[in-house]
Design a protein around this motif. Structure first.
Motif, mmCIF file in Angstrom:
data_model
loop_
_atom_site.group_PDB
_atom_site.id
_atom_site.type_symbol
_atom_site.label_atom_id
_atom_site.label_comp_id
_atom_site.label_asym_id
_atom_site.label_seq_id
_atom_site.Cartn_x
_atom_site.Cartn_y
_atom_site.Cartn_z
ATOM 1 N N UNK A 65 0.846 -1.185 0.000
ATOM 2 C CA UNK A 65 0.000 0.000 0.000
ATOM 3 C C UNK A 65 0.887 1.242 0.000
ATOM 4 N N UNK A 66 0.647 2.105 -0.972
ATOM 5 C CA UNK A 66 1.406 3.349 -1.085
ATOM 6 C C UNK A 66 0.399 4.466 -1.317
ATOM 7 N N UNK A 67 0.548 5.528 -0.586
ATOM 8 C CA UNK A 67 -0.348 6.664 -0.763
ATOM 9 C C UNK A 67 0.496 7.921 -0.700
ATOM 10 N N UNK A 68 0.796 8.502 -1.848
ATOM 11 C CA UNK A 68 1.689 9.653 -1.844
ATOM 12 C C UNK A 68 1.184 10.728 -2.787
ATOM 13 N N UNK A 69 1.710 11.919 -2.560
ATOM 14 C CA UNK A 69 1.487 12.985 -3.522
ATOM 15 C C UNK A 69 2.799 13.184 -4.253
ATOM 16 N N UNK A 70 2.738 13.164 -5.562
ATOM 17 C CA UNK A 70 3.959 13.261 -6.358
ATOM 18 C C UNK A 70 4.093 14.697 -6.863
ATOM 19 N N UNK A 71 4.928 15.466 -6.165
ATOM 20 C CA UNK A 71 5.109 16.858 -6.557
ATOM 21 C C UNK A 71 5.772 16.921 -7.930
ATOM 22 N N UNK A 72 5.472 17.990 -8.670
ATOM 23 C CA UNK A 72 6.034 18.146 -10.012
ATOM 24 C C UNK A 72 7.552 18.032 -9.955
ATOM 25 N N UNK A 73 8.103 17.177 -10.775
ATOM 26 C CA UNK A 73 9.545 17.050 -10.881
ATOM 27 C C UNK A 73 10.196 16.268 -9.764
ATOM 28 N N UNK A 74 9.404 15.757 -8.830
ATOM 29 C CA UNK A 74 10.004 15.031 -7.711
ATOM 30 C C UNK A 74 10.153 13.555 -8.042
ATOM 31 N N UNK A 223 13.677 16.221 -15.223
ATOM 32 C CA UNK A 223 12.370 16.025 -14.593
ATOM 33 C C UNK A 223 11.879 17.327 -13.971
ATOM 34 N N UNK A 224 12.813 18.059 -13.353
ATOM 35 C CA UNK A 224 12.429 19.355 -12.786
ATOM 36 C C UNK A 224 11.942 20.289 -13.871
#
Lengths: 402, 223
Positions: A65-74, A223-224
């Motif tokens: 189980x993974x619950x994350x917010x993927x910030x732009x470029x992170x 990516x950034x």
């Protein structure tokens, strides 16, 4: 103890925002890369929700189980030993494998929900995928490989090719490329259709060290610039430290810990996680100066002297790694011998670990020392006591964050 | 030499090969990429002509296209004549007879394409069918060439099936191998040996050039 400088270490300092790399100063920014102003909170990114189960004939049971917010470029690192199930999770996110049960959601889309029989094919997920092997199409030129996922006439790939340094290779065939070049082309191919999420499955594992270091830096920068979040599968702690913003630690098919790189590496949840991450303390730091083979590195208000193994320019953000075995404790400031770092520290706690004691210290940042019971008795150590922690300059290992 | 028989055999082999190219690729695709558990049944049916006596195959084809079967009757109504003892009938029989020689090299080559290339293509948003066209087919040139050549050569020399379905009508169904058989029956060994030698040389040249081509068929690096 220092006042609140941007890099001050301490329990709170390690708690970086999810997806927030160690902040860098404006001068340290590359010219074209990193369009996001440092110091500003990273923009909110899409959420990734994974809750999957899969049983294999071998008896291996994956339940992650993974619950994350993927910030732009992170970059989110899926970290763990071989056979932990990292790649399976990545392939399920890509839509190349189906879980037996569970769901995967990205942003506002349901990619997979076994209970509701929802399934999105990989083609509909708008992801980029890079395997350990470059897997370029052997019958197509580099240019056609990079163009492969792009509709004719839209989104020229030249810009990405330039940024990855492969713009001049367009007429070659994959078999004529070096390993590093092939990885760059594979990255360009994956990024050309502007995916919403890039998935990297140990993409640099087969490369030599200098090539790997250059690729890491370039990928992070790209990516950034594209503001594309990525998930990186790796079992290489240096890679995780060098590239990751957040980390999910998987062991034996389970997610054992997740959080920012700094948090997880400095506060492993349990002994298994600690063993898989390595036994070193990991603290964010910045190179101040370099002279005659010694780097001065700021960890918050504390300055460490570190033997220079690779040339690092002042201003470079690094993680400083220190093994508990390499920390010597004394009761007074001594200047003897060749040990270059003597830090005033306060004992926070002492826990017995078999024949030795683990002494947790606060010396401006959190640090552990391993000493024998006998030394502990002779030094009269109890929580709250002030001591001196000595670390040789050669025992501090730096992992640069480009 | 019986040039009309030779010409007929070449026409039959070419037509059969074209038909096999058209239907063999989808069949091979299906065999390789279908996830249906029962697909081994289809594989076995495709491979049947490898072990079945040509007369048995020919007999069933004759029944299937003859006036006793609905297919044969329907064709006769549309075309004005029946399929047995015609060129079209021969093509149908040859296609079935040579099918494994096309489908097996095709499917073996499709299956040998690195699966990660397909996954890379899918993740780039390209559909499965497009991936097949843009990745699998170009990487399967060897298998396609092998299948084409084997089908052609195999059809060129077929005997039993042709005899059962086509009979021995000069210029219509008398193929080169039947012409050889006829020559031997009438003790014309000179004609039989001329035609046999031609067939032997032709088969050898076709196979030899295919094998040599396979070594260099793929895109050579440009330097």
């Amino acid at each position: 103890m220092g006042e609140a400088s941007p890099l001050t270490a301490g329990p709170n300092r390690l708690r970086q925002g999810y997806g927030g790399p160690p902040k860098r100063s404006a001068e340290a920014e590359g010219p074209a890369f990193h369009p996001t102003e440092s110091g500003l909170p990273s923009p909110k990114g899409p959420g990734l929700h994974v809750d999957v189960e899969r049983r294999f004939a071998s008896g291996f049971h994956l339940s992650a189980a993974i619950d994350v917010e993927l910030a732009a470029g992170s970059i989110l690192v899926l970290f763990g030993p071989s056979g932990a199930g990292k790649t399976t999770v990545l392939r399920q996110i890509a839509g190349l494998e189906r879980p037996d049960a569970g769901a995967i959601r990205f942003d506002d889309e349901v990619w997979c929900d076994v209970a509701r029989a929802v399934w999105r094919a990989p083609q509909e997920r708008r992801i980029g995928l890079v395997f350990q092997e470059p897997t370029l199409f052997p019958h197509l030129t580099v240019r056609d490989n990079m163009q492969y996922g792009v509709r004719p006439g839209s989104d020229p790939v030249e810009e990405i090719a330039k940024l990855l340094g492969v713009a001049d290779l367009g007429d070659r065939y994959p078999r004529e490329l070096s390993g590093g070049e092939a990885r760059r082309v594979a990255l360009a191919r994956a990024l050309a259709p502007r995916p919403r999420l890039l998935l990297l499955d140990e993409p640099f594992a087969a490369l030599d060290m200098p090539t790997r270091a250059r690729l890491r830096r370039d990928v992070r920068g790209l990516l950034h610039r594209m503001a594309t979040p990525a998930i990186l599968v790796t079992h290489d702690r240096v890679e995780a430290l060098a590239m990751g913003d957040a980390v999910v630690v998987m062991i034996g098919g389970r997610v054992r810990q997740s959080g920012s790189i700094g948090d997880v590496f400095s506060h492993p949840a349990d002994a298994d996680v600690a063993a898989s991450l390595g036994v070193e303390a990991v603290v964010p730091a910045r190179v101040l100066s370099a002279s005659r083979g010694v780097l001065e590195v700021a960890v918050g208000a504390v300055v460490l002297q570190v033997a220079e193994r690779d040339p690092l320019a002042p201003g470079t953000d690094v993680y400083a790694c220190i093994r508990a075995e390499d920390v010597t404790l004394g009761t007074q400031l001594s200047t003897h011998a060749s040990t270059r770092n003597h830090l005033a520290a306060r004992v926070v706690s002492i826990t017995a670990e078999g024949p030795v004691d683990r002494v947790s210290l606060d010396c401006g940042f959190a640090l552990d020392a391993l000493i024998t019971h006998r030394s502990r008795e002779e030094l009269n150590l109890t929580p709250g006591v002030q001591v001196t922690a000595a670390i040789k300059a050669t025992n501090v290992h730096l992992v640069p964050r480009f | 030499m019986d040039y009309s028989a030779l010409w007929l055999s070449v026409r039959l082999a070419a037509t059969t090969t074209l038909v096999l190219l058209a239907i063999g690729i989808p069949i091979a695709y299906w065999i390789v990429f279908s996830t249906w558990r029962g697909k081994f049944l289809v594989e076995a049916i495709v491979a049947l002509p490898l072990v079945l006596p040509p007369t048995v195959l020919g007999f069933y084809v004759l029944l299937a296209i003859g006036p006793l079967s609905p297919v044969g009757r329907a064709y006769a109504r549309l075309a004005g004549h029946g399929l047995p003892f015609t060129f079209e009938g021969l093509v149908i029989a040859s296609v079935l007879y040579s099918m494994p020689f096309a489908v097996q090299p095709f499917s073996a080559e499709f299956a040998s394409v690195d699966r990660r290339l397909l996954e890379a293509s899918w993740s780039l948003g390209v559909s499965r069918l497009e991936t097949f066209r843009r990745v699998v087919l170009p990487l399967s040139v060897r298998g396609l060439v092998t299948g084409i050549v084997l089908s052609f050569a195999h059809t060129l020399g077929e005997f039993g099936v042709v005899l059962m379905v086509g009979g021995n009508l000069p210029g219509v169904t008398r193929t080169v191998s039947i012409s050889i058989y006829d020559a031997v029956q009438s003790l014309d060994y000179a004609a039989a040996s001329r035609t046999s030698l031609l067939l032997l040389i032709a088969s050898f040249v076709i196979l030899a050039s295919t094998y040599s081509l396979q070594r260099s068929v793929w895109v050579k690096p440009r330097h």
